[in-house]
Structures are given as structure tokens and as C-alpha cells.
Design a protein around this motif. Structure first.
Motif, PDB file in Angstrom:
ATOM      1  N   ILE A  84     -67.584 -44.901  57.746  1.00 33.30           N
ATOM      2  CA  ILE A  84     -68.191 -44.506  56.329  1.00 33.30           C
ATOM      3  C   ILE A  84     -69.001 -43.246  57.482  1.00 33.30           C
ATOM      4  O   ILE A  84     -69.161 -43.408  58.486  1.00 33.30           O
ATOM      5  CB  ILE A  84     -69.188 -44.113  55.657  1.00 33.30           C
ATOM      6  N   LEU A 107     -68.687 -37.395  55.255  1.00 28.31           N
ATOM      7  CA  LEU A 107     -68.689 -37.665  53.770  1.00 28.31           C
ATOM      8  C   LEU A 107     -70.132 -37.323  53.161  1.00 28.31           C
ATOM      9  O   LEU A 107     -70.887 -36.974  53.438  1.00 28.31           O
ATOM     10  CB  LEU A 107     -68.430 -38.503  53.667  1.00 28.31           C
ATOM     11  N   ASP A 135     -73.861 -39.085  48.139  1.00 28.04           N
ATOM     12  CA  ASP A 135     -73.540 -39.583  47.756  1.00 28.04           C
ATOM     13  C   ASP A 135     -72.506 -40.812  47.601  1.00 28.04           C
ATOM     14  O   ASP A 135     -72.666 -41.531  46.793  1.00 28.04           O
ATOM     15  CB  ASP A 135     -73.152 -39.091  46.422  1.00 28.04           C
ATOM     16  N   ARG A 136     -71.652 -40.895  48.748  1.00 26.54           N
ATOM     17  CA  ARG A 136     -70.268 -41.175  48.964  1.00 26.54           C
ATOM     18  C   ARG A 136     -71.413 -43.029  48.978  1.00 26.54           C
ATOM     19  O   ARG A 136     -70.563 -43.808  49.193  1.00 26.54           O
ATOM     20  CB  ARG A 136     -69.515 -40.706  49.586  1.00 26.54           C
TER      21      ARG A 136
END
Length: 209
Positions: A100, A104, A107-108
Motif C-alpha cells: 500500500i 492512500l 482507512d484503506r
């Protein structure tokens, strides 16, 4: 209770992510700047490691294979500012379970952690496209090599070792013209523009005669 170890040397990120993840009642999060990471992993034995690639005292990408060597079952989520197009595939090959980018929304992260703990892999879509492309290339390479005769493979191996046409002809009890014919056949089968491109298809082991 599921143990998560968060390794990032930015205290604000550690605090924010810990608070967010521990909203899930099944998660308990320990944070670290990355010092003595292997010892910490042995002590904490987490189910999931969230790892930044940019640490003050270590390189996360360099640490990954060592971590997976000592903890092969450990799920690892790489959480980094580094671009996915450069690093995602590298981290997958090094043993990560997910990737990730920090751009981003926070909350992802929690849903991805849950997916990794459930046994899934989570990477940008283009990462798996690259894996498929690499697999197809390997398959094409095997198919091309299979089309070469044993003598053609032997000639190719000797050429990669730097031997001349005459040297190869003497070793195989053939004429220089025959060696040139084998080379021409391999070029025709491969469709390559330069003979040296064939060298990448084989290893450097000494062929049997």
C-alpha cells in the motif's frame, strides 16, 4: 487477539495507524522504529508485520528476505511512500503479502490487513500483470529452447563461453561451415536481430559432448 507489529520511524504515522487499527477489537498493535527488528519479531511473534521501506537504520526491501527466512508464515504488508510501479513487484518477490502506498487514505489499511490475515495477497493490479508477463516470457523461452537440437544447444553454450567457431568445430568434430549453419538456424528459429540475445536463454554450464 491478532498481534500486529507496525514498523515505521515516523511517530505520527505509527500513532495514527495504531489508533485506526485498534478500532478493530480483534487487533492489538505494537509499534517500532525498526531497530533490532528480528529480535523484536522473535519476542512479539505477530501474525502481521506492517513494514515501511524507508527506515533510518535499515532498508525495508533488504530486510524482507531475511524476515521471511526466519518467519516464513508471517504475513507482511509493505506500507511506503515509494512508487508502486517500481517497488510493488520487488516486494512481492521478496516475500511481502501486500503493498500500500501512503498516499492512500488511512482507512484503506485495515481492510487490507484483514484480507492478508485471511490468506489473500493485496497488490496494485499492474503488479500481477507484470508477474503474468514474466511467466509468459519464461514459457516462450522454454518453447524456443525446446525447438533447438542438442547440437545447437551445445554450440550456443560454447559460443556463450567465448569460444570461436573453429574451437567449437574442433571440439565437436565438425566443420566451420557446419557451426555457421547451426548459428543461422538458431537465429531463424528465434527471430532475434543479434546472436548475443540468445545467450540470455541459457546458463553457462559446460555442455556434454
Amino acid at each position: 487477539m491478532t498481534k500486529i507489529l507496525l514498523v515505521d520511524d515516523h511517530p505520527a504515522i505509527c500513532f495514527a495507524l495504531k489508533v485506526l487499527l485498534e478500532k478493530n477489537p480483534d487487533f492489538t498493535v505494537t509499534t517500532s522504529s525498526g531497530e533490532n527488528l528480528l529480535a523484536l519479531l522473535h519476542r512479539e511473534l505477530p501474525s502481521l508485520l506492517i513494514l515501511d521501506l524507508e527506515l533510518k537504520n535499515a532498508d525495508g526491501l533488504d530486510l524482507l528476505p531475511r524476515i521471511k527466512h526466519h518467519f516464513p508464515a508471517l504475513r507482511v504488508l509493505v506500507y511506503t511512500n515509494q512508487p508502486a510501479e517500481i517497488y510493488a513487484l520487488r516486494t512481492l518477490k521478496a516475500g511481502a503479502s501486500g503493498f500500500i502506498n501512503k498516499s492512500l487514505a488511512l482507512d484503506r489499511v485495515e481492510p487490507v490487513c484483514q484480507l492478508l490475515l485471511d490468506g489473500y495477497h493485496c497488490f496494485p493490479e499492474e503488479t500481477f500483470t507484470k508477474v503474468v508477463e514474466a511467466t509468459e516470457i519464461k514459457h516462450d523461452t522454454r518453447s524456443l529452447l525446446a525447438s533447438f537440437s542438442d547440437r545447437e544447444i551445445a554450440v550456443l553454450n560454447y559460443l556463450k563461453q567465448g569460444k570461436s567457431n573453429k574451437d567449437i568445430a574442433d571440439r565437436l568434430a565438425l566443420s566451420n561451415k557446419t557451426i555457421s549453419t547451426y548459428k543461422a538456424r538458431m537465429m531463424k528459429k528465434s527471430g532475434f536481430a543479434h546472436f548475443e540475445q540468445l545467450f540470455d536463454l541459457i546458463d553457462t554450464s559446460e555442455p556434454e559432448t
